[in-house]
Design a protein around this motif. Structure first.
Motif, mmCIF file in Angstrom:
data_model
loop_
_atom_site.group_PDB
_atom_site.id
_atom_site.type_symbol
_atom_site.label_atom_id
_atom_site.label_comp_id
_atom_site.label_asym_id
_atom_site.label_seq_id
_atom_site.Cartn_x
_atom_site.Cartn_y
_atom_site.Cartn_z
ATOM 1 N N SER A 131 0.768 -0.956 0.096
ATOM 2 C CA SER A 131 0.601 -0.192 -0.002
ATOM 3 C C SER A 131 0.729 1.019 0.105
ATOM 4 C CB SER A 131 -1.238 -0.195 1.626
ATOM 5 O OG SER A 131 -0.298 0.982 2.155
ATOM 6 N N ASP A 132 0.003 2.335 -0.544
ATOM 7 C CA ASP A 132 1.380 3.717 -0.541
ATOM 8 C C ASP A 132 -0.202 4.420 -0.338
ATOM 9 O OD1 ASP A 132 2.298 5.953 -1.609
ATOM 10 O OD2 ASP A 132 3.139 4.647 -3.394
ATOM 11 N N THR A 133 0.049 5.445 0.671
ATOM 12 C CA THR A 133 -1.220 5.699 1.366
ATOM 13 C C THR A 133 -0.427 7.895 1.155
ATOM 14 O OG1 THR A 133 -2.040 4.304 3.041
ATOM 15 C CG2 THR A 133 -2.858 6.405 2.999
ATOM 16 N N VAL A 134 -0.982 9.056 0.258
ATOM 17 C CA VAL A 134 -0.355 9.900 0.331
ATOM 18 C C VAL A 134 -1.745 10.862 1.635
ATOM 19 C CG1 VAL A 134 -1.391 12.152 -0.628
ATOM 20 C CG2 VAL A 134 -0.288 10.125 -2.232
ATOM 21 N N VAL A 135 -0.973 11.249 1.942
ATOM 22 C CA VAL A 135 -1.125 11.880 3.480
ATOM 23 C C VAL A 135 -0.838 14.017 3.218
ATOM 24 C CG1 VAL A 135 -0.920 12.264 5.727
ATOM 25 C CG2 VAL A 135 0.244 10.478 4.633
ATOM 26 N N PRO A 136 -2.501 13.887 2.538
ATOM 27 C CA PRO A 136 -2.915 15.644 2.622
ATOM 28 C C PRO A 136 -2.470 16.482 3.107
ATOM 29 C CG PRO A 136 -4.615 14.104 3.038
ATOM 30 C CD PRO A 136 -3.675 13.445 3.084
ATOM 31 N N GLY A 137 -1.762 17.604 3.350
ATOM 32 C CA GLY A 137 -1.898 18.403 4.074
ATOM 33 C C GLY A 137 -0.763 18.488 5.390
ATOM 34 N N SER A 138 0.044 16.797 4.577
ATOM 35 C CA SER A 138 0.897 16.934 5.181
ATOM 36 C C SER A 138 2.920 17.820 5.539
ATOM 37 C CB SER A 138 1.893 15.528 5.669
ATOM 38 O OG SER A 138 2.389 15.186 4.633
ATOM 39 N N ALA A 139 3.552 17.564 6.022
ATOM 40 C CA ALA A 139 4.714 18.647 6.580
ATOM 41 C C ALA A 139 5.907 18.461 6.165
ATOM 42 C CB ALA A 139 4.356 20.214 7.660
ATOM 43 N N PHE A 140 5.621 17.160 6.936
ATOM 44 C CA PHE A 140 7.311 16.339 7.523
ATOM 45 C C PHE A 140 7.157 14.965 8.481
ATOM 46 C CE2 PHE A 140 12.100 15.421 9.724
ATOM 47 C CZ PHE A 140 12.587 16.040 8.777
ATOM 48 N N LEU A 141 6.603 13.850 7.984
ATOM 49 C CA LEU A 141 6.599 12.701 8.001
ATOM 50 C C LEU A 141 7.094 11.819 8.701
ATOM 51 C CD1 LEU A 141 3.488 10.589 5.740
ATOM 52 C CD2 LEU A 141 3.213 12.974 8.215
ATOM 53 N N ASN A 142 7.386 11.618 9.368
ATOM 54 C CA ASN A 142 8.404 10.942 10.741
ATOM 55 C C ASN A 142 9.105 10.035 10.875
ATOM 56 O OD1 ASN A 142 11.427 11.308 11.576
ATOM 57 N ND2 ASN A 142 11.194 13.558 12.212
ATOM 58 N N ASP A 143 8.440 9.897 12.091
ATOM 59 C CA ASP A 143 8.312 8.376 12.812
ATOM 60 C C ASP A 143 7.309 7.261 12.792
ATOM 61 O OD1 ASP A 143 8.996 6.051 13.786
ATOM 62 O OD2 ASP A 143 9.777 6.909 15.865
ATOM 63 N N LEU A 144 7.262 6.244 13.196
ATOM 64 C CA LEU A 144 5.674 5.151 12.790
ATOM 65 C C LEU A 144 5.571 4.925 13.704
ATOM 66 C CD1 LEU A 144 5.094 4.242 9.407
ATOM 67 C CD2 LEU A 144 7.125 4.461 10.595
ATOM 68 N N VAL A 145 4.507 4.184 14.242
ATOM 69 C CA VAL A 145 4.218 2.968 15.024
ATOM 70 C C VAL A 145 2.714 2.418 14.882
ATOM 71 C CG1 VAL A 145 3.456 4.215 17.041
ATOM 72 C CG2 VAL A 145 4.139 2.189 17.671
ATOM 73 N N VAL A 146 2.661 0.801 14.879
ATOM 74 C CA VAL A 146 1.534 0.206 14.792
ATOM 75 C C VAL A 146 1.472 -0.770 15.405
ATOM 76 C CG1 VAL A 146 1.439 -2.060 12.775
ATOM 77 C CG2 VAL A 146 2.733 -0.716 12.347
ATOM 78 N N THR A 147 0.412 -0.387 15.597
ATOM 79 C CA THR A 147 -0.227 -0.850 17.021
ATOM 80 C C THR A 147 -1.558 -1.585 16.538
ATOM 81 O OG1 THR A 147 -2.317 0.962 16.726
ATOM 82 C CG2 THR A 147 -0.530 1.526 18.474
ATOM 83 N N GLY A 148 -2.493 -2.500 16.983
ATOM 84 C CA GLY A 148 -3.628 -3.416 17.031
ATOM 85 C C GLY A 148 -4.339 -3.209 15.551
ATOM 86 N N ASP A 149 -4.828 -2.051 15.660
ATOM 87 C CA ASP A 149 -6.162 -1.580 14.737
ATOM 88 C C ASP A 149 -5.254 -0.400 13.956
ATOM 89 O OD1 ASP A 149 -6.774 0.445 16.253
ATOM 90 O OD2 ASP A 149 -8.235 -0.124 15.413
ATOM 91 N N SER A 150 -3.773 0.790 13.806
ATOM 92 C CA SER A 150 -2.975 1.601 13.662
ATOM 93 C C SER A 150 -2.439 1.434 12.885
ATOM 94 C CB SER A 150 -3.648 3.235 14.665
ATOM 95 O OG SER A 150 -5.737 2.538 15.434
#
Length: 329
Positions: free
Chosen positions: A133-152
């Motif tokens: 998957s490739d999700t575009v994030v509208p209005g983003s400025a500087f996507l940096n770090d991420l974490v995966v939880t149960g449903d998110s």
């Protein structure tokens, strides 16, 4: 520095982390059934010259993935083998990758970054390199770090104003749903950014379902309610305090904060829940002469592995890069 010549390496730790390191090093040897026993491992892991690494994640076992700011590729290998061995995701013009997170449920490597000025979050098959998957994030400025939880999937945006978290909906099994991203404004005591300096950065999930963030500009650790975005500070007792930070890595109640209190170290704090909130106690800082502006870290094989972004190095497009092995509690 040139890691190919295997330079003499000195490991330095301060405070309680010194005793943590001593016990970890004493346990180093053949792998046993003890879950925290460190297995023999190289001191550094070489990465391709010019890759400009930022994010690192690992799994299964000691397989690792490092993303590139230079061209958005992902390289992979085994940390015990001592070098990256393959390109999982080929580079692409204008693409930059920052945070990475491997999800054991799906074998997906999630990556946050951008293509030119457009923010994206990708899910990449950890074996084939296929982009699931490739999700575009509208209005983003500087996507940096991420974490995966149960449903998110939760993503920090370090230069957005006003501050917010980006959320991608997953199925209960952890698969992408294809739904458009939603946003949770950061509020409460959260120190709002100016849209220029890096603000919200590292992110992980606490055992009670809340999120923990650091703030590169204002310092400190912050507990965030993922439903409301309300943030409360997590007080840290002892040590110099958390004055900045990049990536976070959480092992039970032990939190590793890359560059939390210095440019060549990883701060270590122990978290304790008090009712509905959390407090932290300073446990020292891991450092090593091979650390050169580390950005993120991952736990694998009983060790903590910090990737050296070397921000500010001369000629980053041709410079050498590597991952440094550190003791883990």
């Amino acid at each position: 520095m040139d890691t190919s010549s295997s330079p003499t390496r000195r490991l330095l730790l301060t405070g309680v982390a010194g005793s943590i390191a001593a016990s970890s090093l004493a346990l180093a040897g053949p792998a046993t059934a003890e879950p925290r026993r460190a297995v023999p491992a190289p001191e550094t892991v070489a990465l391709p010259d010019g890759i400009r690494p930022e994010g690192i994640t690992s799994g299964p076992g000691t397989r690792f993935y490092v993303g590139s700011l230079a061209d958005g590729r992902i390289v992979t290998g085994d940390l015990l083998a001592g070098a990256s061995t393959a390109t999982l995701l080929p580079g692409s013009p204008g693409r930059q990758l920052r945070g990475l997170f491997w999800d054991s449920r799906t074998n997906l490597v999630w990556a946050a970054g951008n293509v030119d000025a457009i923010g994206h979050v990708w899910a990449v098959d950890g074996t084939t390199g296929a982009v699931v998957s490739d999700t575009v994030v509208p209005g983003s400025a500087f996507l940096n770090d991420l974490v995966v939880t149960g449903d998110s999937v939760w993503v920090t945006d370090s230069r957005i104003k006003p501050d917010r978290l980006t959320r991608l909906q997953l199925t209960p099994a952890g698969a992408p749903t294809g739904a458009a991203p939603t946003f949770v404004p950061l509020g409460g005591a959260w120190p709002q950014g100016d849209g220029v300096a890096v603000n919200a950065n590292g992110i992980r999930a606490l055992p009670d379902g809340s999120l923990i963030l650091n703030n590169s500009r204002a310092g400190g650790l912050w507990q965030v309610d993922p439903t409301t975005g309300v943030a409360v500070p997590i007080p840290v007792t002892g040590g110099p305090g958390i004055v900045g930070g990049d990536g976070l890595e959480l092992d039970g109640r032990t939190l590793y904060n890359v560059r939390g209190s210095g440019q060549r170290e990883v701060s270590v704090v122990e978290l304790t829940q008090t009712g509905s909130t959390w407090v932290a106690a300073w446990r020292g800082a891991c450092t090593d002469e091979t650390l050169d502006v580390p950005s993120t870290a991952t736990l694998a094989g009983g060790w903590l592995w910090a990737v050296n972004a070397r921000f500010g190095v001369a000629s980053p497009g041709t410079a050498s890069y590597w991952v440094t092995r550190l003791p883990a509690r």
